[in-house]
Design a protein around this motif. Structure first.
Motif, PDB file in Angstrom:
ATOM      1  N   ARG A 127      -4.640   3.133  -6.284  1.00 41.21           N
ATOM      2  CA  ARG A 127      -4.565   3.703  -4.966  1.00 41.21           C
ATOM      3  C   ARG A 127      -3.415   3.281  -4.209  1.00 41.21           C
ATOM      4  O   ARG A 127      -3.678   1.910  -4.032  1.00 41.21           O
ATOM      5  N   CYS A 128      -2.628   3.819  -3.729  1.00 37.37           N
ATOM      6  CA  CYS A 128      -1.468   3.602  -2.763  1.00 37.37           C
ATOM      7  C   CYS A 128      -2.320   2.937  -1.759  1.00 37.37           C
ATOM      8  O   CYS A 128      -2.947   3.548  -1.149  1.00 37.37           O
ATOM      9  N   THR A 129      -1.452   1.788  -1.269  1.00 43.19           N
ATOM     10  CA  THR A 129      -2.103   1.127   0.073  1.00 43.19           C
ATOM     11  C   THR A 129      -1.688   1.930   1.418  1.00 43.19           C
ATOM     12  O   THR A 129      -1.920   1.537   2.596  1.00 43.19           O
ATOM     13  N   HIS A 130      -0.658   2.730   0.999  1.00 43.18           N
ATOM     14  CA  HIS A 130      -0.227   3.521   2.168  1.00 43.18           C
ATOM     15  C   HIS A 130      -0.995   4.536   2.865  1.00 43.18           C
ATOM     16  O   HIS A 130      -1.648   4.291   3.711  1.00 43.18           O
ATOM     17  N   GLN A 131      -1.057   5.587   2.126  1.00 43.53           N
ATOM     18  CA  GLN A 131      -2.099   6.650   2.531  1.00 43.53           C
ATOM     19  C   GLN A 131      -2.981   7.060   1.363  1.00 43.53           C
ATOM     20  O   GLN A 131      -3.536   8.117   1.385  1.00 43.53           O
ATOM     21  N   GLY A 132      -3.137   6.359   0.425  1.00 39.84           N
ATOM     22  CA  GLY A 132      -4.240   6.615  -0.784  1.00 39.84           C
ATOM     23  C   GLY A 132      -3.624   7.370  -1.727  1.00 39.84           C
ATOM     24  O   GLY A 132      -4.801   8.252  -2.669  1.00 39.84           O
ATOM     25  N   THR A 133      -2.870   7.729  -1.962  1.00 42.83           N
ATOM     26  CA  THR A 133      -2.243   8.726  -3.083  1.00 42.83           C
ATOM     27  C   THR A 133      -2.333   7.968  -4.360  1.00 42.83           C
ATOM     28  O   THR A 133      -2.074   6.732  -4.431  1.00 42.83           O
ATOM     29  N   GLU A 134      -2.763   8.803  -5.551  1.00 39.49           N
ATOM     30  CA  GLU A 134      -2.749   8.082  -6.729  1.00 39.49           C
ATOM     31  C   GLU A 134      -1.323   7.541  -7.388  1.00 39.49           C
ATOM     32  O   GLU A 134      -0.522   8.537  -7.257  1.00 39.49           O
ATOM     33  N   GLN A 192       4.451   3.559  -9.157  1.00 38.18           N
ATOM     34  CA  GLN A 192       5.201   4.232  -8.134  1.00 38.18           C
ATOM     35  C   GLN A 192       4.319   5.267  -7.319  1.00 38.18           C
ATOM     36  O   GLN A 192       3.475   5.844  -8.203  1.00 38.18           O
ATOM     37  N   CYS A 193       4.494   5.477  -6.146  1.00 35.82           N
ATOM     38  CA  CYS A 193       3.757   6.338  -5.332  1.00 35.82           C
ATOM     39  C   CYS A 193       4.551   7.770  -5.284  1.00 35.82           C
ATOM     40  O   CYS A 193       5.674   7.768  -4.641  1.00 35.82           O
ATOM     41  N   PRO A 194       4.059   8.710  -5.741  1.00 35.25           N
ATOM     42  CA  PRO A 194       4.666  10.033  -5.493  1.00 35.25           C
ATOM     43  C   PRO A 194       4.968  10.675  -4.351  1.00 35.25           C
ATOM     44  O   PRO A 194       5.535  11.451  -3.943  1.00 35.25           O
ATOM     45  N   ALA A 195       4.044  10.028  -3.312  1.00 35.33           N
ATOM     46  CA  ALA A 195       3.962  10.867  -2.063  1.00 35.33           C
ATOM     47  C   ALA A 195       5.167  10.231  -1.260  1.00 35.33           C
ATOM     48  O   ALA A 195       5.715  11.111  -0.647  1.00 35.33           O
ATOM     49  N   HIS A 196       5.499   9.103  -0.810  1.00 34.58           N
ATOM     50  CA  HIS A 196       6.332   8.695  -0.125  1.00 34.58           C
ATOM     51  C   HIS A 196       7.316   7.486  -0.685  1.00 34.58           C
ATOM     52  O   HIS A 196       7.956   6.694  -0.097  1.00 34.58           O
ATOM     53  N   GLY A 197       7.052   7.282  -2.154  1.00 31.06           N
ATOM     54  CA  GLY A 197       7.747   6.482  -2.874  1.00 31.06           C
ATOM     55  C   GLY A 197       7.535   4.779  -2.891  1.00 31.06           C
ATOM     56  O   GLY A 197       8.528   3.877  -3.203  1.00 31.06           O
ATOM     57  N   SER A 198       6.457   4.449  -2.377  1.00 26.20           N
ATOM     58  CA  SER A 198       6.132   3.077  -2.419  1.00 26.20           C
ATOM     59  C   SER A 198       6.124   2.374  -4.069  1.00 26.20           C
ATOM     60  O   SER A 198       5.825   3.307  -4.725  1.00 26.20           O
ATOM     61  N   GLU A 199       6.631   1.449  -3.990  1.00 30.63           N
ATOM     62  CA  GLU A 199       6.530   0.739  -5.339  1.00 30.63           C
ATOM     63  C   GLU A 199       5.986  -0.641  -5.368  1.00 30.63           C
ATOM     64  O   GLU A 199       5.878  -1.282  -4.495  1.00 30.63           O
ATOM     65  N   GLY A 246       8.577  -0.181   0.283  1.00 30.62           N
ATOM     66  CA  GLY A 246       7.518   0.436   1.293  1.00 30.62           C
ATOM     67  C   GLY A 246       7.656   1.841   1.097  1.00 30.62           C
ATOM     68  O   GLY A 246       8.227   2.360   0.116  1.00 30.62           O
ATOM     69  N   PRO A 247       7.000   2.616   1.873  1.00 32.13           N
ATOM     70  CA  PRO A 247       6.451   2.360   3.414  1.00 32.13           C
ATOM     71  C   PRO A 247       5.134   1.461   3.162  1.00 32.13           C
ATOM     72  O   PRO A 247       4.664   0.718   4.052  1.00 32.13           O
ATOM     73  N   ALA A 248       4.525   1.363   1.999  1.00 32.14           N
ATOM     74  CA  ALA A 248       3.199   0.318   1.800  1.00 32.14           C
ATOM     75  C   ALA A 248       3.525  -0.922   2.207  1.00 32.14           C
ATOM     76  O   ALA A 248       4.736  -1.460   1.880  1.00 32.14           O
TER      77      ALA A 248
HETATM   78  S1  FES Z   1       0.748   7.294   0.002  1.00 30.66           S
HETATM   79 FE1  FES Z   1       1.980   6.223  -1.144  1.00 30.66          FE
HETATM   80  S2  FES Z   1       3.900   5.785  -0.274  1.00 30.66           S
HETATM   81 FE2  FES Z   1       2.686   7.104   1.282  1.00 30.66          FE
END
Ligand code: FES
Length: 129
Positions: free
Chosen positions: A71-78, A87-94, A104-106
């Motif tokens: 679970r991405c610690t930024h906004q919770g995307t898988e 990697q987060c598909p939402a905003h690219g955190s790694e 970031g942004p996480a």
């Molecule tokens: S929710 Fe993962 S980078 Fe924003």
């Protein structure tokens, strides 16, 4: 962005067993064959109906594993796993295979679970944060 969905080291999506507060999987789930040599998968992604997100279990050595809440610690995307990173598909955190933020942004590391090895099984304690 790569469109590769799986690392070449092999992944396996399977349903884990939940026993009490533990997620249990046999160590042998990591075994695989390369030619006729035994080798080990780098990670396994475990899913279970009772879990809101999958857990990625990395194997570093015979006695060293890490279990990460995907679970991405930024906004919770898988998260998605690409070899040694998530990697987060939402905003690219790694995140690294130990759950640390690489990009970031996480800005908080992933939730990790303690892993113990008992009778050739990994017990991943879901209770402890
Ligand atoms: S929710 Fe993962 S980078 Fe924003």
């Amino acid at each position: 962005m790569t469109t590769l969905m799986q690392g070449c080291t092999g992944t396996k999506l399977l349903t884990g067993k939940i026993v009490g507060d533990d997620l249990v999987l046999p160590v042998s789930d990591f075994k695989t064959k390369k030619g006729n040599k035994d080798s080990f998968k780098k990670y396994i992604i475990v899913q279970h109906d009772m879990l809101q997100y999958p857990v990625c279990v990395y194997r570093f050595s015979e006695n060293e594993y890490a279990a990460l809440w995907m679970r991405c610690t930024h906004q919770g995307t898988e998260l998605q796993v690409f070899g040694d990173k998530l990697q987060c598909p939402a905003h690219g955190s790694e995140f690294t295979s130990k759950g640390l933020v690489q990009n970031g942004p996480a800005n908080a590391m992933l939730r990790t679970f303690p892993v113990i090895i008992e009778n050739n099984q990994l017990k991943i304690s879901l209770k402890a944060a």
